[in-house]
Each structure stands twice: as structure tokens, then as C-alpha cells.
Design a protein around this motif. Sequence first.
Motif, PDB file in Angstrom:
ATOM      1  N   LEU A  10       0.824  -1.210   0.000  1.00 32.68           N
ATOM      2  CA  LEU A  10       0.000   0.000   0.000  1.00 32.68           C
ATOM      3  C   LEU A  10       0.857   1.259   0.000  1.00 32.68           C
ATOM      4  O   LEU A  10       0.557   2.230  -0.704  1.00 32.68           O
ATOM      5  N   ASP A  14       0.191   3.493  -3.329  1.00 28.74           N
ATOM      6  CA  ASP A  14      -0.718   4.629  -3.181  1.00 28.74           C
ATOM      7  C   ASP A  14       0.078   5.925  -3.042  1.00 28.74           C
ATOM      8  O   ASP A  14       0.924   6.061  -2.152  1.00 28.74           O
ATOM      9  N   VAL A 258      -4.593   4.731   5.540  1.00 31.03           N
ATOM     10  CA  VAL A 258      -4.324   3.354   5.118  1.00 31.03           C
ATOM     11  C   VAL A 258      -5.629   2.633   4.792  1.00 31.03           C
ATOM     12  O   VAL A 258      -5.703   1.878   3.814  1.00 31.03           O
ATOM     13  N   ALA A 261      -6.729   3.764   1.422  1.00 30.65           N
ATOM     14  CA  ALA A 261      -5.906   3.151   0.382  1.00 30.65           C
ATOM     15  C   ALA A 261      -6.257   1.688   0.187  1.00 30.65           C
ATOM     16  O   ALA A 261      -6.190   1.160  -0.933  1.00 30.65           O
ATOM     17  N   LEU A 262      -6.650   1.012   1.263  1.00 34.21           N
ATOM     18  CA  LEU A 262      -7.018  -0.399   1.175  1.00 34.21           C
ATOM     19  C   LEU A 262      -8.386  -0.580   0.519  1.00 34.21           C
ATOM     20  O   LEU A 262      -8.634  -1.596  -0.141  1.00 34.21           O
TER      21      LEU A 262
END
Length: 288
Positions: A10, A14, A258, A261-262
Motif C-alpha cells: 500500500l 498509493d 491506510v 488506500a485499502l
Amino acid sequence: MAGNILIIVLVVADQHLHTPMYFFLGNLSCLEICYTSIILPRILASLLTGDRTISVRICFLQYYFFAFLVVAECYLLSVMSYDWYLMILKPLHYAAPMNGKVCAMLAAASWVSGFLPSTIITFMMSQFIFCGPNEIDHFFCDFSPIIKLSCSDTHLVELTILILASIFTLPPFLILMSYVYINLSILQIPSTTGRQKAFSTYSSHLMVGTIFCGIIIFVYLLPKTNTLEALNKVFSVFYTVLIALINPHIYSLRNTEVNQALQKPVNTFVVFTRLEIVRPACSTLERK
């Protein structure tokens, strides 16, 4: 392993995570993967097969990389605490000192820092003569259990490990001092909402850093007694297994950035896996 690999992917993929904080978190995840790969596979193999033998060469090799990674993590956590110090207390001046070049140099210095002490201690231990019992009272090859098996004079290497541990575990003391200073500064924030937001973001880092640094000091710097030696194996589980397990959740997977982004690849996967049934249009003759 899965959580740390996911964080690295990630952070690399990202663009929104290309910041100093997540750059250091990616390095920490990489370090935890190395930790896991050095210690846990050998433990699992012993539990599954019952074979608990290990050669002297492999034992020294395991200790070398273990010591290397312990020192590297101490310095990396110090760098992360400095990053948090600038981010929370000096946000207007944060971008200038923590540019890409400086972050890369700090991360590289953290990785290289473990090379010298681990090389010196492993070389000194390799000169020992082992002529007595051959059972290590530990679940991996650590310093104290190894030198107990030696028939040689170990006073010099014990003094050396004490000096090196005092020097190279100095960053944990700096971490604890910076954490105290940051806490005092957060308490001075007049807004209750601001204090809660700062603590919610920072408390997880404080908890993991304090546990890791406290255990390292407890295991390697305090005088060895029968009670402490019996507890060393228990505390070693914390900084070799438990912290590596919870770090992905504590440091990254709880962060909003995060999670966002996930969600992107997850949403893309869900869209591509949806099947839409399209019914052909009926002709006039079929309707009649």
C-alpha cells in the motif's frame, strides 16, 4: 507476514501514502518481516517435527541477524519518534527538515547501525570453545544462553556486550524522553477535542515504543539474577513475536489514510467480480 506485506504494498502503490511517516512505517514493516523470517520458522519446525537440534554455525548466524535487527529497530523507532515530534509540535516547520533525501538517509542509517555491534559480538563468540552441555535454555540463539555453554573465559565479551548495549540502546532512552515531552505538550493544548485527537493518533505509537524499549532494557542491561533469567524467555516473546504481530494493526491498519488506500483495490475487485445478466430483447414475431 501478511499484514506487513500488505502495508509495504500500500505504501508503495498509493501516492497519498508517500509521506515521511508512512515511509518509515514501510521500513518498519520490512524489518518485522525479517524478524519473523529469522526466528519463527525455526521454532515452528521444531514444534512440528520435534527436531530441536541446530548447528553452531546456524546458531551464530541466527544471533547475528537477530542482533542486527534489534539495533536497527531501536534506531528506526528513534527516527519515527523524531518524526512524530516534528509533526505534532512543529507542524509549520515539518516539511523542511523531513524531505525525501533526509528520510532516505535516516532510514539507511537505521539499517546500517546494527552491522557493527552484531559483527563484533558474533566474532568474539565464534572464538569460544564449547566443551560442556549443548542445550540452549531458550527458544532461539540469544547472547546469554550461548555464552553459558562456553568453557572459555567470557568476561571480556560480557563487558563488551554491556558497553555496546549501553551505546546502541541509547535511542530507546531518547524515545522515552521524546514521548514524555510530546505528552506534556499535548496536555497543554487548550481544546479538549484537539487533545483527544492527538492522543488517539499518538497513543498506539507510544504503547508499542514503550513496550519494546522497556523490554530491551530489561533483558540486556539489568543485572542477571535467577528470577530475571527465568523471565527473559517470556519477555523475549514480546519483542520477537508479539510486537511483530500487532505492529501492522497498531501503526498502520488503524489509520484513516491506510484504510482508504485499502478500500480502493477492494472496491475495484468487487466491481470486476459483479456479473450482470442481460436479457436479449424480444422480437415482434416472438411477442406474437
